[in-house]
Every structure is written in C-alpha cells, then in structure tokens.
Design a protein around this motif. Structure first.
Motif, PDB file in Angstrom:
ATOM      1  N   UNK A 128     -12.913  31.320  13.536  1.00  0.00           N
ATOM      2  CA  UNK A 128     -11.947  32.002  12.680  1.00  0.00           C
ATOM      3  C   UNK A 128     -12.228  31.746  11.204  1.00  0.00           C
ATOM      4  N   UNK A 129     -12.859  30.607  10.878  1.00  0.00           N
ATOM      5  CA  UNK A 129     -13.180  30.337   9.475  1.00  0.00           C
ATOM      6  C   UNK A 129     -14.274  31.279   8.960  1.00  0.00           C
ATOM      7  N   UNK A 208      -1.212  28.836   8.422  1.00  0.00           N
ATOM      8  CA  UNK A 208      -0.743  27.510   8.013  1.00  0.00           C
ATOM      9  C   UNK A 208      -0.492  26.620   9.218  1.00  0.00           C
ATOM     10  N   UNK A 209       0.149  27.167  10.254  1.00  0.00           N
ATOM     11  CA  UNK A 209       0.419  26.371  11.456  1.00  0.00           C
ATOM     12  C   UNK A 209      -0.873  25.952  12.147  1.00  0.00           C
ATOM     13  N   UNK A 210      -1.876  26.839  12.155  1.00  0.00           N
ATOM     14  CA  UNK A 210      -3.145  26.507  12.803  1.00  0.00           C
ATOM     15  C   UNK A 210      -3.872  25.382  12.071  1.00  0.00           C
ATOM     16  N   UNK A 211      -3.897  25.442  10.752  1.00  0.00           N
ATOM     17  CA  UNK A 211      -4.589  24.402   9.986  1.00  0.00           C
ATOM     18  C   UNK A 211      -3.833  23.081  10.070  1.00  0.00           C
ATOM     19  N   UNK A 212      -2.508  23.126  10.085  1.00  0.00           N
ATOM     20  CA  UNK A 212      -1.736  21.885  10.254  1.00  0.00           C
ATOM     21  C   UNK A 212      -2.041  21.251  11.603  1.00  0.00           C
ATOM     22  N   UNK A 213      -2.148  22.052  12.635  1.00  0.00           N
ATOM     23  CA  UNK A 213      -2.483  21.520  13.959  1.00  0.00           C
ATOM     24  C   UNK A 213      -3.875  20.902  13.967  1.00  0.00           C
ATOM     25  N   UNK A 214      -4.818  21.521  13.286  1.00  0.00           N
ATOM     26  CA  UNK A 214      -6.163  20.936  13.191  1.00  0.00           C
ATOM     27  C   UNK A 214      -6.129  19.624  12.420  1.00  0.00           C
ATOM     28  N   UNK A 215      -5.344  19.575  11.348  1.00  0.00           N
ATOM     29  CA  UNK A 215      -5.244  18.345  10.556  1.00  0.00           C
ATOM     30  C   UNK A 215      -4.607  17.221  11.368  1.00  0.00           C
ATOM     31  N   UNK A 216      -3.625  17.547  12.214  1.00  0.00           N
ATOM     32  CA  UNK A 216      -3.012  16.521  13.057  1.00  0.00           C
ATOM     33  C   UNK A 216      -4.025  15.950  14.043  1.00  0.00           C
ATOM     34  N   UNK A 217      -4.803  16.817  14.678  1.00  0.00           N
ATOM     35  CA  UNK A 217      -5.821  16.320  15.613  1.00  0.00           C
ATOM     36  C   UNK A 217      -6.883  15.506  14.895  1.00  0.00           C
ATOM     37  N   UNK A 218      -7.169  15.891  13.663  1.00  0.00           N
ATOM     38  CA  UNK A 218      -8.170  15.151  12.889  1.00  0.00           C
ATOM     39  C   UNK A 218      -7.679  13.756  12.533  1.00  0.00           C
ATOM     40  N   UNK A 219      -6.371  13.615  12.268  1.00  0.00           N
ATOM     41  CA  UNK A 219      -5.842  12.313  11.875  1.00  0.00           C
ATOM     42  C   UNK A 219      -5.398  11.442  13.031  1.00  0.00           C
ATOM     43  N   UNK A 220      -5.281  11.992  14.235  1.00  0.00           N
ATOM     44  CA  UNK A 220      -4.851  11.190  15.372  1.00  0.00           C
ATOM     45  C   UNK A 220      -5.850  10.088  15.688  1.00  0.00           C
ATOM     46  N   UNK A 327      -5.536  17.820   5.803  1.00  0.00           N
ATOM     47  CA  UNK A 327      -5.256  19.220   5.471  1.00  0.00           C
ATOM     48  C   UNK A 327      -6.049  19.643   4.230  1.00  0.00           C
ATOM     49  N   UNK A 328      -6.070  18.807   3.199  1.00  0.00           N
ATOM     50  CA  UNK A 328      -6.826  19.137   1.983  1.00  0.00           C
ATOM     51  C   UNK A 328      -8.321  19.203   2.266  1.00  0.00           C
ATOM     52  N   UNK A 329      -8.816  18.351   3.154  1.00  0.00           N
ATOM     53  CA  UNK A 329     -10.245  18.378   3.473  1.00  0.00           C
ATOM     54  C   UNK A 329     -10.615  19.691   4.152  1.00  0.00           C
TER      55      UNK A 329
END
Length: 439
Positions: A128-129, A208-220, A327-329
């Motif tokens: 999608x990116x 926005x919801x999709x990127x937030x979900x990706x950021x959460x998985x990245x930080x877990x 998220x910023x990354x």
C-alpha cells in the motif's frame, strides 16, 4: 659408534611438493563490468522472483525491490561495515549454479572476491505504501479552495505514479501481485463497485488507523536499542535533584545574618538535553512546591528522598512515547511529506485518533517547565557562586591602569626629535659621562 643421517627425499619429489604448496587453491579471474553485491533473499522466494525498479513512496526516486508472486514485495535494507575496518567477501559457488555450495575439493567449484563489503537484506514492505502517493494526489478542485478526492479505478491510480525507470506495468501482469496490491489498497480506501470494476478513494481515517496499528506492532517487541535510548529514554528523562547543603543528625548551623539564605542548593542533571545545571530549590518535590527562601535542613536519609523525587515517566507515558516514535519513523520513511504532516496533525487530535496522548502531552509540558526553571536558575546560581573581588585587588588594578594611562600621555607629549632619537641604534657608542671622567 656410526653416525646416523636422516633420509632425504629425492630431488624430484621435493620440487613437486614445493610447487604444489606454492600454487594457490583457487585461481581468481579478472572481473569486468560493474561491481557485484551480496543479497540476502527470503527462503520463500521462488525462481519466478525478480529484482525490479519502482518509485520510492517517500520521494519518488527509482529504487530496487524484490517482487515474488508468492512471497510478495520486499525492499532491500543496506547493512554496511565500519569504514575503519575494511573488509570484503570471498564467495565460493558451484559452477553453473547459484543455489548450492559444494565441497571446495570438487572440480566444479570456483571462488571470487567482492571488494564491496555491503550486504543487502530483502525485508517485507506493505504494497500500500508503493501506491500511496497516487492515492494522496487523486484530487479535483471545486471552486476556489475546496478539494475532494474522486473514486478512480486501480489502473487510474497506477498511471499517476512516476513511469521513469519503473517496472510497475510488468509486475502488474502477474495476477497474484496485482491482486495483492489491490487488496492492500482496500484497507486504506473507500471502495465502490461500478460494474465489473472496483473504484478506490483514499480514506484518511483508515490510513491513520492502519499506520497506528503498524506502529503498535513495531513497538510491542521494542524499538532498536539506539532509537530506544535516544528518542524514548533520554527524551523523557527529567533533571535529577541532588541535595548539596545537608546537615548530619546532631549538627547545628550557626546563624549568620550576613550570609545569603537561598534554601537547599540542589544540582540538576538534565539527561534528556545532556545539560548540567545548578539550581536552588526546597526539599519538596518539583511538581507541587516551588523554591522558597526558607532553609530546611534534613538528615542524610531525607537527602536521598530529595534525589529520588525528580519527575519520572510512568509505563503508560513510555509506551505512548514509543508509539509516537514508531509512528514518526513510518511516516518519515514510507509516507509522502505532505501526507505525513497531515497524519501527524490528525494524530494529535483526540476526535480523529484512536489513541489518547493526553498523559504524554501533560508529562512533556511538566518536563519543559522543569527544564526551563533549571536553565533560569542556572544563571542565577552561577552568578551567586562567583568569587567577590577583594578591595585590595581592585585598588591594585586601578593603580596599574592609572600608570598605563600616564605612560601613554607622556609618550604622546614627547617631541618629534625625542621620538626620533629613541629610534637611533646606540649599540657600540660610549656614554656621554665617559668624556667627563677625571684624568
């Protein structure tokens, strides 16, 4: 007793042995053309996978990707060795095969060196990116300032992407790859069926919801150690209050009215901004009590409590900061700059974001106030610590300055003849008193 001598090998055998030892195990051929690279490909990649050129989602520049009909699309991450330690690759392969590596003693193996020590690892990227720039720019102007996105087919969105040095049209011929890209477009788009075709329009809330979900998985699983240390821990770390004027139990302070009374002097170390400042504060915590002129003397145990009373981030605040960094990354790496600014603005608004950053915002506001007070008090503390000059030193300095001014005036009032005589070289001349000595 007869002497024994060691048996020497024949001259022919020794010559052959030395020649075999001197001969190299491999014969390296001269290389022509561009330098080769070491690529680490996923195991799931099949023989149908191809390395193609596609526009980068952030800046639109041509970039290399690995596209496989089964394993998806991968980007190449460059891993470099330190420049201070030059290195290279020695690759041993079987002639005519790029998959298996056999024993080096077999006649069908060969070796080659690659002077470039970089390594490129293929990692998954969300398709999608790759089409996001076309989805963001699919707008039509109505009136003066109003802009609204239109429902367009997937081919219309693909045509908006840069076509220079791009193999997008070739990989879209693969049915599995095209279906993968369109399925990921549905995650961030509103869709409408128009006959046999499906129309797509970008939804900012879904994006926005999709990127937030990706950021959460990245930080877990935790951010990389360098990012975690620099952008999470040091950013949230508050100045540490260390007690300085602490009296031990059983000791009393003599009253001195002439001495300045400024409270318990503390030392602040701002780890977040790598600054070390000194301030004057009371024995209470920063958040509830400002510094006062009343001095409070505590014992050593209470002094330790003062040192540990600095502002500390809660686990919730740390998790929110880690989420914001992730998220910023993602936005700075895979989202166009205009869309990234829009997403950051939406993230800060509670009505549009699914994450409440209020605790983090309150903590950062308190942290900013603490650091501002530390910097303001630092200048006052540094000024108060300056050693006052002695009156005798001031008088000596004034006397020296007065003598220098008198010397300058005396030289300025001298005539031109006197100044010229001072420039004459008198070395070797006898003094005038020599001619008036008694004979």
């Amino acid at each position: 007793m007869p002497r024994t001598r060691s048996a020497k090998p024949p001259a022919k055998q020794s010559t052959e042995a030395s020649a075999s030892d001197a001969a190299s195990k491999y014969t390296l051929e001269s290389r022509e053309g561009p330098p080769k690279h070491v690529l680490i490909l996923p195991k799931a990649a099949t023989s149908e996978a191809r390395i193609v050129t596609l526009p980068h989602p952030r800046n639109g520049r041509p970039s290399r990707y690995l596209v496989c009909p089964q394993s998806g699309i991968h980007e190449f991450t460059k891993i470099s060795a330190p420049k201070s330690a030059p290195s290279s690759w020695l690759i041993e392969t079987k002639v005519g095969s790029c998959e298996g590596v056999t024993d080096s003693r077999e006649p069908g193996t060969r070796a080659e060196t690659i002077s470039n020590s970089h390594m490129f690892v293929a990692t998954n990227i969300d398709p999608l990116f790759l089409v996001l720039p076309s989805l963001v720019d699919a707008k039509i102007e109505k009136g003066s300032d109003e802009k609204k996105r239109l429902f367009l087919t997937s081919d219309d969105h693909f045509d908006k992407l840069p076509e220079e040095s791009s193999h997008l049209s070739e990989i879209l011929r693969w049915g599995a790859t095209r279906a993968l890209i369109e399925s990921r477009m549905e995650v961030i788009c509103d869709t409408v069926d128009a006959g046999d075709e499906k129309l797509f329009r970008l939804s900012e809330k879904k994006l926005l919801a999709t990127i937030i979900e990706k950021a959460k998985r990245m930080g877990e699983a935790g951010l990389p150690p360098t990012i975690e240390e620099k952008f999470v821990r040091k950013t949230l770390e508050a100045p540490v209050l260390l007690s300085r004027n602490v009296t031990m139990p059983g000791q009393h302070q003599s009253k001195n009215e002439d001495a300045p009374d400024s409270g318990v002097s503390t030392h602040l170390t701002d780890l977040g901004n790598s600054q070390s400042t000194a301030v004057t504060d009371s024995n209470a915590s920063f958040a509830s009590h400002p510094s006062t002129a009343a001095t409070s003397f505590v014992d050593e145990a209470e002094g330790d409590e003062i040192a540990s009373a600095a502002l500390q981030a809660s686990p919730e605040v740390i998790a929110l900061q880690r989420l914001r960094v992730a998220f910023d990354f993602i936005c700075s790496r895979y989202v166009p700059s205009a869309a990234a600014e829009l997403l950051r603005a939406q993230l800060s608004r509670l009505e549009e974001s699914s994450v409440d950053f209020t605790p983090l915002n309150k903590y950062t506001a308190q942290l900013a106030e603490l650091r501002a007070e530390a910097l303001a008090a630092s200048s006052v503390a540094d000024y108060s610590r300056k050693r006052p000059r002695d009156e005798e030193q001031d008088e000596a300095q004034q006397e020296k300055k007065r003598k220098l001014e008198e010397e300058k005036k005396r030289k300025a009032n001298a005539s031109r003849g006197v100044r010229d005589l001072k420039k004459v070289n008198t070395s070797g001349m006898m003094k005038l008193s020599h001619f008036f000595k008694a004979k």
